[in-house]
Write a protein that holds these residues in place. Structure first.
Motif, mmCIF file in Angstrom:
data_model
loop_
_atom_site.group_PDB
_atom_site.id
_atom_site.type_symbol
_atom_site.label_atom_id
_atom_site.label_comp_id
_atom_site.label_asym_id
_atom_site.label_seq_id
_atom_site.Cartn_x
_atom_site.Cartn_y
_atom_site.Cartn_z
ATOM 1 N N ILE A 37 0.823 -1.206 0.000
ATOM 2 C CA ILE A 37 0.000 0.000 0.000
ATOM 3 C C ILE A 37 0.862 1.262 0.000
ATOM 4 O O ILE A 37 0.456 2.305 -0.521
ATOM 5 N N ALA A 38 2.069 1.182 0.556
ATOM 6 C CA ALA A 38 2.921 2.367 0.746
ATOM 7 C C ALA A 38 3.085 3.224 -0.510
ATOM 8 O O ALA A 38 3.041 4.466 -0.428
ATOM 9 N N PRO A 39 3.281 2.649 -1.731
ATOM 10 C CA PRO A 39 3.435 3.493 -2.927
ATOM 11 C C PRO A 39 2.207 4.348 -3.243
ATOM 12 O O PRO A 39 2.298 5.280 -4.045
ATOM 13 N N ASN A 40 1.057 4.021 -2.634
ATOM 14 C CA ASN A 40 -0.136 4.843 -2.853
ATOM 15 C C ASN A 40 -0.034 6.212 -2.196
ATOM 16 O O ASN A 40 -0.848 7.100 -2.479
ATOM 17 N N PHE A 41 0.967 6.388 -1.307
ATOM 18 C CA PHE A 41 1.065 7.633 -0.547
ATOM 19 C C PHE A 41 2.453 8.259 -0.650
ATOM 20 O O PHE A 41 2.917 8.926 0.272
ATOM 21 N N THR A 42 3.142 8.045 -1.777
ATOM 22 C CA THR A 42 4.407 8.726 -2.049
ATOM 23 C C THR A 42 4.118 10.183 -2.407
ATOM 24 O O THR A 42 2.979 10.538 -2.744
ATOM 25 N N PRO A 43 5.143 11.073 -2.364
ATOM 26 C CA PRO A 43 4.914 12.476 -2.767
ATOM 27 C C PRO A 43 4.300 12.603 -4.160
ATOM 28 O O PRO A 43 3.427 13.446 -4.389
ATOM 29 N N SER A 85 -4.076 28.407 -10.815
ATOM 30 C CA SER A 85 -3.142 27.299 -10.627
ATOM 31 C C SER A 85 -3.453 26.626 -9.291
ATOM 32 O O SER A 85 -3.913 27.289 -8.353
ATOM 33 N N PRO A 86 -3.209 25.330 -9.171
ATOM 34 C CA PRO A 86 -3.506 24.641 -7.910
ATOM 35 C C PRO A 86 -2.456 24.913 -6.843
ATOM 36 O O PRO A 86 -1.320 25.310 -7.151
ATOM 37 N N ILE A 87 -2.842 24.712 -5.614
ATOM 38 C CA ILE A 87 -1.871 24.656 -4.516
ATOM 39 C C ILE A 87 -1.067 23.376 -4.699
ATOM 40 O O ILE A 87 -1.623 22.292 -4.854
ATOM 41 N N THR A 88 0.234 23.477 -4.689
ATOM 42 C CA THR A 88 1.082 22.307 -4.935
ATOM 43 C C THR A 88 1.438 21.611 -3.624
ATOM 44 O O THR A 88 1.260 22.171 -2.530
ATOM 45 N N GLY A 89 1.981 20.404 -3.753
ATOM 46 C CA GLY A 89 2.466 19.693 -2.576
ATOM 47 C C GLY A 89 3.550 20.471 -1.866
ATOM 48 O O GLY A 89 3.624 20.484 -0.623
ATOM 49 N N GLU A 90 4.391 21.156 -2.644
ATOM 50 C CA GLU A 90 5.448 21.981 -2.034
ATOM 51 C C GLU A 90 4.834 23.143 -1.257
ATOM 52 O O GLU A 90 5.295 23.481 -0.157
ATOM 53 N N ASN A 91 3.791 23.780 -1.817
ATOM 54 C CA ASN A 91 3.090 24.847 -1.086
ATOM 55 C C ASN A 91 2.562 24.337 0.243
ATOM 56 O O ASN A 91 2.723 25.002 1.288
ATOM 57 N N LEU A 92 1.935 23.161 0.224
ATOM 58 C CA LEU A 92 1.384 22.592 1.458
ATOM 59 C C LEU A 92 2.468 22.380 2.508
ATOM 60 O O LEU A 92 2.255 22.636 3.696
ATOM 61 N N ARG A 93 3.621 21.908 2.063
ATOM 62 C CA ARG A 93 4.719 21.669 3.025
ATOM 63 C C ARG A 93 5.202 22.969 3.663
ATOM 64 O O ARG A 93 5.737 22.960 4.778
ATOM 65 N N GLU A 94 5.029 24.095 2.958
ATOM 66 C CA GLU A 94 5.460 25.389 3.497
ATOM 67 C C GLU A 94 4.415 26.023 4.416
ATOM 68 O O GLU A 94 4.735 26.916 5.191
ATOM 69 N N MET A 95 3.170 25.569 4.322
ATOM 70 C CA MET A 95 2.093 26.167 5.119
ATOM 71 C C MET A 95 2.070 25.561 6.523
ATOM 72 O O MET A 95 1.185 24.783 6.894
ATOM 73 N N LYS A 96 3.049 25.942 7.321
ATOM 74 C CA LYS A 96 3.242 25.339 8.646
ATOM 75 C C LYS A 96 2.084 25.657 9.594
ATOM 76 O O LYS A 96 1.663 24.797 10.375
ATOM 77 N N PHE A 97 1.580 26.895 9.543
ATOM 78 C CA PHE A 97 0.507 27.239 10.477
ATOM 79 C C PHE A 97 -0.793 26.553 10.077
ATOM 80 O O PHE A 97 -1.545 26.081 10.940
ATOM 81 N N THR A 98 -1.074 26.489 8.776
ATOM 82 C CA THR A 98 -2.282 25.805 8.322
ATOM 83 C C THR A 98 -2.248 24.331 8.727
ATOM 84 O O THR A 98 -3.266 23.766 9.142
ATOM 85 N N GLU A 99 -1.058 23.720 8.627
ATOM 86 C CA GLU A 99 -0.932 22.333 9.082
ATOM 87 C C GLU A 99 -1.144 22.237 10.593
ATOM 88 O O GLU A 99 -1.781 21.294 11.079
ATOM 89 N N ALA A 100 -0.632 23.226 11.339
ATOM 90 C CA ALA A 100 -0.826 23.226 12.795
ATOM 91 C C ALA A 100 -2.315 23.324 13.133
ATOM 92 O O ALA A 100 -2.801 22.665 14.064
ATOM 93 N N VAL A 101 -3.051 24.133 12.373
ATOM 94 C CA VAL A 101 -4.498 24.242 12.590
ATOM 95 C C VAL A 101 -5.164 22.893 12.330
ATOM 96 O O VAL A 101 -6.007 22.434 13.113
ATOM 97 N N ALA A 102 -4.774 22.242 11.232
ATOM 98 C CA ALA A 102 -5.359 20.937 10.903
ATOM 99 C C ALA A 102 -5.098 19.928 12.017
ATOM 100 O O ALA A 102 -5.995 19.189 12.429
ATOM 101 N N ARG A 103 -3.872 19.888 12.504
ATOM 102 C CA ARG A 103 -3.536 18.923 13.558
ATOM 103 C C ARG A 103 -4.252 19.243 14.865
ATOM 104 O O ARG A 103 -4.664 18.341 15.599
#
Length: 492
Positions: free
Chosen positions: A134-140, A332-350
């Motif tokens: 299953i692991a390859p289903n969740f690669t970057p 343009s979409p929010i990219t995976g790299e953008n998400l990795r930079e959004m530290k506060f948004t991730e903190a809110v999610a967690r």
């Protein structure tokens, strides 16, 4: 008349004996644990559980907190149950999932619903092999593919919600659920479901969801029977998608959804051995993913809206952070790299997931007598409920407060109190798709905050917890919505 009494009297005596024995067996298993002293014959406290699950589990938690052991007991339809408040004891359950200790069951009557051959029921090497595949289903690379799909669907639904809320407030629970169901379908098996299949899929999943909250009467016309049959149909549909995906991947097509990444790995592994997962098996595991992602995600999205509304300073910080990496006018979409930079948004999610863990408990069954503490042995056959929600309020600084900064690097409570953050489980069966789940919540928070002005239509008790079966705000998160931009972006 005398003959009738000769027949009836022994029958009544037998019933009375069974009832007395049932109470004795319950009390022997319960011993000194807090919980009801006597229980209703045969049903136990099942009626109160179904009628008001919030009150039932709050009472069970109160029982557990009343003792230093942090555990309590009860009885439901012939099954003795143990509720665990303590984080340490919950970890002890998660760490001992094996044939001769605890079996993860996902739902008290899960095997009847999900079938015997299910990811959550696996042990040992078989379980490790499946998780590895299953692991390859969740690669970057895979997550970026899903991110693009998620955003298009989220934006489409947000635009629709704003149209519906022009003159009145709207409850978001069913709308979020529909959005998540479309997202899950499209991310998991997107190109392989036609419109007719999607519509039937939605009907069957609703049967399943309703059946989760009903008594397990497996008879025609009962919700539990409808749910069980719906699961069989859903698995067959997903198995067909896996077969179609396998053909596409063998022809050299690029992966477009999760099942494509999975079938690529299945083809690669089968080339080096005689073993290959059948499409039926993969369909069953895909349903596991759907179940794990669907209602849990809906719960988190609703609580995110509720907490952002009640904490405007947090909402403003999210909007400022999102604006640094993405503007709607870009198309343009929010990219995976953008998400990795959004530290506060991730903190809110967690923090949303911590303070309102969607799946509040993770039921297991004891496969043998198990010594949980020096004083108490859990009897074989007991259904054990480690409380993920209760654990989330242990250790953390001012745990009742919604405070995303606890997950920022400066404080790093997510690492310091990692053992108490059990929303994704722990041990061998820890959620394999947790990065996907966090990404989905982050994308929703980012897009909802950037594109919509919103305000809760508050009533007394609207933020109380309701079980459906994951937890949601009691008012189904009723809000007024209005677009913040002239037009919604159309992603390129």
């Amino acid at each position: 008349m005398e003959f009738s009494w000769l027949v009836i009297t022994p029958f009544i005596s037998c019933i009375a004996l069974v009832i007395v024995l049932e109470q004795i067996f319950y009390l022997r298993k319960k011993r000194f644990l807090p919980g009801p002293t006597l229980v209703l014959p045969f049903l136990g406290n099942a009626i109160s559980l179904v009628k008001n699950p919030t009150k039932f589990w709050d009472l069970q938690s109160s029982y557990a907190k009343s003792t230093p052991l942090g555990i309590s007991a009860n009885y439901i339809i012939g099954r003795f149950i143990v509720y665990i408040y303590s984080s340490d004891l919950s970890h002890k359950i998660f760490a001992n999932v094996r044939p001769d200790a605890f079996h993860l069951i996902g739902h008290p009557f899960g095997k009847k619903l999900f079938g015997e051959h299910n990811l959550i029921y696996m042990f040992g090497q078989e379980h490790k092999d499946l998780r590895r595949q299953i692991a390859p289903n969740f690669t970057p690379k895979a997550l970026q593919t899903y991110t693009n799909i998620q955003q298009r669907i989220i934006m489409k639904h947000l635009e629709s919600w704003c149209r519906r809320s022009r003159n009145s407030s709207i409850p978001l629970r069913i709308l979020c659920r529909e959005m998540n169901l479309e997202t899950s379908q499209t991310v998991f098996v997107g190109p392989y479901l036609n419109q007719e299949a999607r519509e039937q899929f939605n009907v069957d999943y609703n049967f399943f969801n309703v059946g989760l909250m009903k008594l397990p009467f497996d008879f025609p016309g009962f919700s539990f029977r409808n749910a069980r049959l719906a699961v069989q149909r859903l698995v067959e549909t997903l198995a067909g998608c896996a077969a179609d995906s396998g053909k596409q991947m063998k022809s050299g097509e690029e992966p477009k959804c999760l099942i494509d990444f999975w079938m690529l790995e299945n083809i690669r592994e089968s080339a080096g051995s005689s073993f290959e997962y059948s499409c039926r098996e993969i369909g069953g595991h895909l349903f596991d993913f759907l179940f794990a992602s669907q209602d849990a995600s809906t719960s988190s999205l609703l609580w995110a809206v509720a907490y952002l509304d009640s904490h405007p300073h947090v909402l403003q910080r999210v909007r400022e952070e999102v604006a640094r990496y993405w503007v709607p006018e870009s198309n343009s979409p929010i990219t995976g790299e953008n998400l990795r930079e959004m530290k506060f948004t991730e903190a809110v999610a967690r923090e949303v997931v911590r303070i309102r863990a969607p799946a509040t408990m993770v039921p297991h069954i004891a496969g043998m007598d198990f010594r949980l503490t020096e004083k108490y042995v859990i009897p074989k056959g007991t259904i054990v409920f480690p409380s993920v929600l209760d654990s989330s309020f242990q250790g953390f600084t001012e745990p009742e407060q919604f405070d995303p900064d606890r997950f920022m690097e400066e404080r790093d409570e997510g690492r310091v109190y990692k053992k108490n953050f059990l929303a994704f489980g722990a041990g061998a069966h820890q959620c394999v798709g947790q990065r996907y789940a966090i990404n989905h919540l982050m994308l929703f928070i980012a897009l909802f905050s950037a594109l919509i002005d919103f305000k809760r239509d508050r009533i007394d008790g609207c933020d109380e917890i309701s079980y459906v079966p994951t937890i949601v705000p009691k008012d189904d998160c009723k809000v007024f919505l209005a677009p913040r931009c002239k037009r919604f972006p159309h992603l390129s």
